[in-house]
Design an enzyme around this catalytic site. Structure first.
Site, PDB file in Angstrom:
ATOM      1  N   HIS A   1      -4.577  -0.527   6.410  1.00  0.00           N
ATOM      2  CA  HIS A   1      -4.082   0.510   7.559  1.00  0.00           C
ATOM      3  C   HIS A   1      -4.758   0.446   8.421  1.00  0.00           C
ATOM      4  O   HIS A   1      -5.479   1.263   8.613  1.00  0.00           O
ATOM      5  CB  HIS A   1      -3.713   1.437   6.479  1.00  0.00           C
TER       6      HIS A   1
ATOM      7  N   LYS B   1      -9.764  -0.882  -5.606  1.00  0.00           N
ATOM      8  CA  LYS B   1      -9.039  -0.069  -3.802  1.00  0.00           C
ATOM      9  C   LYS B   1     -10.984   0.617  -4.115  1.00  0.00           C
ATOM     10  O   LYS B   1     -11.294   1.674  -4.784  1.00  0.00           O
ATOM     11  CB  LYS B   1      -8.654   1.083  -4.290  1.00  0.00           C
TER      12      LYS B   1
ATOM     13  N   HIS C   1       1.598   5.538  -2.122  1.00  0.00           N
ATOM     14  CA  HIS C   1       0.672   6.412  -2.934  1.00  0.00           C
ATOM     15  C   HIS C   1       2.209   7.423  -3.133  1.00  0.00           C
ATOM     16  O   HIS C   1       3.340   7.462  -2.767  1.00  0.00           O
ATOM     17  CB  HIS C   1       0.419   7.650  -2.125  1.00  0.00           C
TER      18      HIS C   1
ATOM     19  N   ASP D   1       0.920   2.254   3.633  1.00  0.00           N
ATOM     20  CA  ASP D   1       0.633   4.499   2.872  1.00  0.00           C
ATOM     21  C   ASP D   1       1.327   5.131   3.434  1.00  0.00           C
ATOM     22  O   ASP D   1       1.379   6.556   4.197  1.00  0.00           O
ATOM     23  CB  ASP D   1      -0.193   3.903   4.455  1.00  0.00           C
TER      24      ASP D   1
ATOM     25  N   HIS E   1     -10.090   0.911   2.534  1.00  0.00           N
ATOM     26  CA  HIS E   1     -10.252   2.346   3.233  1.00  0.00           C
ATOM     27  C   HIS E   1     -11.324   1.872   4.146  1.00  0.00           C
ATOM     28  O   HIS E   1     -12.782   2.261   3.365  1.00  0.00           O
ATOM     29  CB  HIS E   1     -10.496   3.319   2.299  1.00  0.00           C
TER      30      HIS E   1
ATOM     31  N   HIS F   1       0.942  -1.151  -0.440  1.00  0.00           N
ATOM     32  CA  HIS F   1      -0.081  -0.290  -0.020  1.00  0.00           C
ATOM     33  C   HIS F   1       0.932   0.825  -0.497  1.00  0.00           C
ATOM     34  O   HIS F   1       1.116   1.945   0.751  1.00  0.00           O
ATOM     35  CB  HIS F   1      -0.583  -0.132   1.322  1.00  0.00           C
TER      36      HIS F   1
END
Ligand code: NCD
Ligand code: ZN
Length: 347
Positions: free
Chosen positions: A177, A102, A18, A250, A139, A16
């Site tokens: 997360h 996602k 970004h 994350d 999420h 995971h």
């Protein structure tokens, strides 16, 4: 094999991350690529990566931005929206463009404005994903303003995730997360097709970190860190050796100016010292021998991907974490800024 001065583990993956886009991506990508063989790349760009064409183009930009000689593999994800087409999604998975999809509840976090407004709107894509074995990455926070921000994950389990897993018992779900003992309890009680990622920050900090002597925007991410008892439950889960938990940083870089603001963005940039950060936790828990499972084995097994060849080593050495890192023109404050890590990734 762990010894007092060196840990060598199979090359790990980040399930995971970004990576952003443009110059910031070029600035942050090397930190991920030097530690991890593969990473699940989050699709919350603006506009989001919601089609196979967009994912192919984004993957090309990532590959073009890699340092020379890097063999890092970005694994792409599809951003689910209220109008995601089940057939398009399945085609993207069959073609090897998408590794997973996602679910961002609309307005739950950074870059989620195009997210799903009601889980009922994605019932058909989810049913198809269950059929074809395509993992759903979640999420897990409700978004209604009436729910206290520290309860949003627990309420999401009760209202959305538990009913979903009951309705689609074979759907592969990664609860991303996780931040609460409630999430650990849920993952434990679910079947082997339900797993979770855990970030370094949720293993290191509790919610006090956001208010230590004043407001601390660099300790703010979503889901927000919770009480100490939750942090302890996460540390126990991560270091338990259970195949249901694996590494997902994350890492979410934002410019210093976007964090240090009257309305600071959510996201912690932990990529530069991610492995060192996890190793610290495993060492503190007396579980260094379980780091490899968490970092390098449980994730690929859950996703049905091969384990990586090769190894990385962490050495016992002081690694000072800079106050700020320059992401090709954008200053970003890393997690652990100003601290000294006691492990250092060997080059
Ligand atoms: C992420 C980001 O900045 O893209 N922020 C965060 O706090 N984790 C989005 C997300 O994963 O929620
Ligand atoms: Zn994220």
């Amino acid at each position: 094999m762990p010894t007092d001065t060196k840990i060598t583990i199979r090359r790990p993956d980040d399930w995971h991350v970004h990576l952003r886009d443009g110059d910031v991506m070029r600035g942050v990508l090397p930190y991920t690529a030097r530690q991890f063989a593969r990473a699940i790349v989050m699709p919350n760009l603006s506009p989001p990566i919601a089609s196979a064409d967009a994912a192919v183009a984004y993957r090309e930009r990532i590959l073009a931005a890699l340092p020379d000689g890097s063999d890092f593999i970005p694994l792409m994800t599809c951003y689910l929206t209220d109008t995601t087409d089940a057939a398009d999604l399945a085609a993207g998975f069959a073609d090897g463009v998408f590794t997973a999809a996602k679910l961002y509840p609309a307005h739950a976090t950074t870059g989620s404005a195009h997210g799903v407004t009601d889980i009922a709107n994605i019932e058909a894509p989810l049913a198809r994903m269950q059929e074809i074995g395509m993992p759903l990455l979640v999420h897990g926070e409700v978004t209604d303003p009436g729910t206290d921000i520290f309860d949003r994950e627990a309420v999401f389990i009760e209202r959305i995730l538990a009913p979903l897993v009951k309705r689609m018992p074979d759907l592969k779900v990664v609860f991303e997360h996780i931040t609460t003992a409630d999430a650990v309890g849920f993952v434990e009680s679910a079947g082997p097709n339900v797993a979770a990622t855990i970030t370094p920050q949720h293993l290191h900090i509790n919610r006090n970190a956001m208010f230590a002597g004043g407001i601390r925007p660099h300790a703010f991410c979503l889901p927000v860190a919770k009480r100490e008892k939750h942090r302890l439950a996460l540390r126990k889960a991560a270091t338990s050796g259970s195949p249901k938990y694996f590494l997902g940083t994350d890492s979410a870089p934002h410019a210093v100016s976007a964090k240090e603001s009257a309305c600071g963005c959510a996201g912690i940039f932990n990529a530069p010292f991610a492995l060192e950060s996890y190793a610290t936790v495993f060492e503190e828990e007396g579980a260094l021998d379980r780091l490899e499972g968490f970092a390098s084995e449980h994730g690929p097994r859950f996703y049905g991907l091969p384990l990586n060849e090769g190894a990385v080593a962490l050495e016992r050495a002081d690694a000072p974490v800079p106050a700020v890192i320059d992401a090709l023109g954008t200053p970003v404050v890393p997690f652990h800024a100003g601290e000294v890590m006691r492990w250092r990734l060997a080059s």
